[in-house]
Design an enzyme around this catalytic site. Structure first.
Site, PDB file in Angstrom:
ATOM      1  CD  GLU A  33      25.803  19.554  78.274  1.00  0.00           C
ATOM      2  OE1 GLU A  33      26.680  18.798  77.798  1.00  0.00           O
ATOM      3  OE2 GLU A  33      24.677  19.660  77.786  1.00  0.00           O
ATOM      4  N   GLY A 123      27.841  24.462  69.921  1.00  0.00           N
ATOM      5  CA  GLY A 123      27.576  23.499  70.988  1.00  0.00           C
ATOM      6  C   GLY A 123      26.868  22.262  70.479  1.00  0.00           C
ATOM      7  CB  SER A 125      29.269  17.884  68.588  1.00  0.00           C
ATOM      8  OG  SER A 125      29.451  17.860  69.928  1.00  0.00           O
ATOM      9  CB  SER A 126      30.705  21.621  63.977  1.00  0.00           C
ATOM     10  OG  SER A 126      31.464  22.461  64.807  1.00  0.00           O
ATOM     11  CB  SER A 127      35.066  19.748  66.567  1.00  0.00           C
ATOM     12  OG  SER A 127      34.480  19.564  67.831  1.00  0.00           O
ATOM     13  CG  ASP A 171      30.734  16.505  72.094  1.00  0.00           C
ATOM     14  OD1 ASP A 171      29.815  16.283  72.902  1.00  0.00           O
ATOM     15  OD2 ASP A 171      31.408  17.548  72.086  1.00  0.00           O
ATOM     16  CE1 TYR A 221      34.235  20.723  77.736  1.00  0.00           C
ATOM     17  CE2 TYR A 221      36.536  20.023  77.683  1.00  0.00           C
ATOM     18  CZ  TYR A 221      35.191  19.717  77.726  1.00  0.00           C
ATOM     19  OH  TYR A 221      34.797  18.404  77.779  1.00  0.00           O
TER      20      TYR A 221
HETATM   21  C1  GLA Z   1      31.837  19.636  74.933  1.00  0.00           C
HETATM   22  C2  GLA Z   1      32.798  18.443  75.030  1.00  0.00           C
HETATM   23  C3  GLA Z   1      32.107  17.215  75.628  1.00  0.00           C
HETATM   24  C4  GLA Z   1      31.385  17.564  76.917  1.00  0.00           C
HETATM   25  C5  GLA Z   1      30.532  18.821  76.762  1.00  0.00           C
HETATM   26  C6  GLA Z   1      29.939  19.289  78.054  1.00  0.00           C
HETATM   27  O1  GLA Z   1      30.825  19.377  74.012  1.00  0.00           O
HETATM   28  O2  GLA Z   1      33.307  18.126  73.760  1.00  0.00           O
HETATM   29  O3  GLA Z   1      33.045  16.194  75.816  1.00  0.00           O
HETATM   30  O4  GLA Z   1      32.289  17.709  77.969  1.00  0.00           O
HETATM   31  O5  GLA Z   1      31.259  19.905  76.205  1.00  0.00           O
HETATM   32  O6  GLA Z   1      29.050  18.339  78.556  1.00  0.00           O
END
Ligand code: GLA
Length: 385
Positions: A33, A123, A125-127, A171, A221
């Protein structure tokens, strides 16, 4: 929402039948991560939670989009794709269209109904799922050949440069390239990848959302990214590396005097997390799920204490999971600050686990967590209806 209901909704909104279904996956990350943007190896897997795009090609210059649970239709004029950056809903799609067009792909008018089953801000990854599914839709309707890795890169570019989130490649890569029942060991500096069967024996992964209200994840982030870039710059004065992921824990011990404060803590997380990924993949390949669970816990502690991206909700949820005798390990996944955890739980104990952890979490935090039924699936799917 079932497929029949989604097709019905499409017909009610657009007055014609959907003809195609394009989907791309949300993802979990087993381990690794906040290291994808440091050139590290990550270990994500694609989920049954997905962005489903029901679609009909109409031709012309208008892309018309509707979304489950949201009234109205959002229109994109393919001659003005640069002008939708401020959209609250539809900006990911516009970004993907913009960069495809820039590459010479003709964006063909169409009607799209989005049924995204990846919970937003979770978290998972819907986007990325939205971007990749949209990229597939436009390429299919333009009649161009596409490479899934290229689509992942283009989707990442849209998120970086159009939506303004400086995310890594993990993602979008998982969303496009995921494979049923496998995790993808992806080297983010070379994009070499290997599929590893996600065989957990009598255990399974439980995905839980802490349901913390969304709070400025994107800006926090982007700050983390700047901090590790600073660390790299300082370390390079002594050690000629291309990225933090190239540094071993032993080397780090020798150069960390160059760093201090949060910058040192962030870099230490990255270096150790990269090392944990190697060990976790080995453990999984050897069927040592106990060791895998231990590494998941370590990853969480490091994200909590060194990278500082957890928060009391994610800490509580993973701690309650760890207290369960039939749970081997638990950690937050994704960007953090909210969103989901994964826990390795004995299959026969899942029901009780969810009940007990769910209740204790609600008592401690004041609102409920959500637990999802997940399976590991392929990334992209394309289907004629
Ligand atoms: C988000 C980002 C990824 C990654 C994670 C953390 O999901 O989109 O690219 O950096 O956070 O691991």
């Amino acid at each position: 929402m079932s497929k029949t209901e989604a097709r019905q909704a499409f017909k009610e909104i657009f007055g014609a039948e959907a003809e195609d279904l394009f989907t791309a996956a949300g993802r979990i990350n087993v381990i690794g991560e906040h290291i994808d943007y440091c050139g590290g190896k990550v270990f994500p897997a694609a989920l049954n939670l997905r962005c489903n795009v029901y679609a009909r090609k109409t031709g012309g210059k208008l892309v018309r989009m509707a979304f489950r649970g949201i009234d109205g239709v959002v229109e994109l004029d393919v001659d003005k794709l640069d002008s939708y950056r401020g959209l609250k809903i539809g900006n990911y799609q516009a970004g993907v269209a913009y960069f495809l067009q820039e590459k010479g792909v003709e964006i063909v008018g169409c009607e799209l109904y989005y049924d995204c089953t990846v919970p937003f801000g979770s978290g998972l990854s819907s986007s990325a799922a939205i971007e990749v599914a949209t990229a597939v839709t436009f390429c299919e309707y333009a009649g161009v050949e596409y490479d899934k890795v290229e689509l992942a890169l283009l989707s990442q570019k849209a998120e970086n440069q159009y939506a303004g989130v400086n995310c890594g490649i993990m993602d979008q890569f998982a969303s496009a390239m995921g494979k049923k029942d496998h995790a993808v060991l992806l080297d983010c500096s070379t994009l070499h990848y290997e599929y590893v069967p996600l065989r957990l024996g009598e255990y399974c992964l439980v995905v839980a959302n802490c349901n913390k209200p969304h709070n400025l994840v994107e800006s926090k982030y982007n700050v983390r990214r700047q901090e590790v870039e600073t660390a790299l710059k300082l370390i390079r004065e002594k050690l000629p590396v291309n990225c933090l992921a190239e540094i071993t824990p032993k080397q780090f011990a020798e150069v960390k005097y160059l760093l201090s404060g949060v910058v040192e803590k962030r870099a230490e997380h990255v270096v150790n997390e990269c090392d944990r990924v190697q060990r976790a993949v080995e453990a999984l390949k050897n069927g040592d799920i106990v060791e895998l669970g231990r590494l998941l816990n370590e990853s969480h502690y490091s994200l909590r204490d060194l990278y500082e991206v957890t928060g009391k909700e994610l800490d509580m949820l993973s701690e309650l999971a760890r207290k369960e005798t039939d749970c081997l390990g638990s950690r937050m996944i994704g960007a953090g600050f909210g969103g989901c955890t994964i826990s390795i739980v004995k299959k026969t104990a899942v029901e009780g686990f969810i009940r007990r952890v769910g209740r204790a979490y609600r008592d401690a935090i004041g609102y409920s967590a959500s637990f999802y039924e997940t399976s590991i699936e392929d990334g992209i799917t394309v289907q004629k209806l």
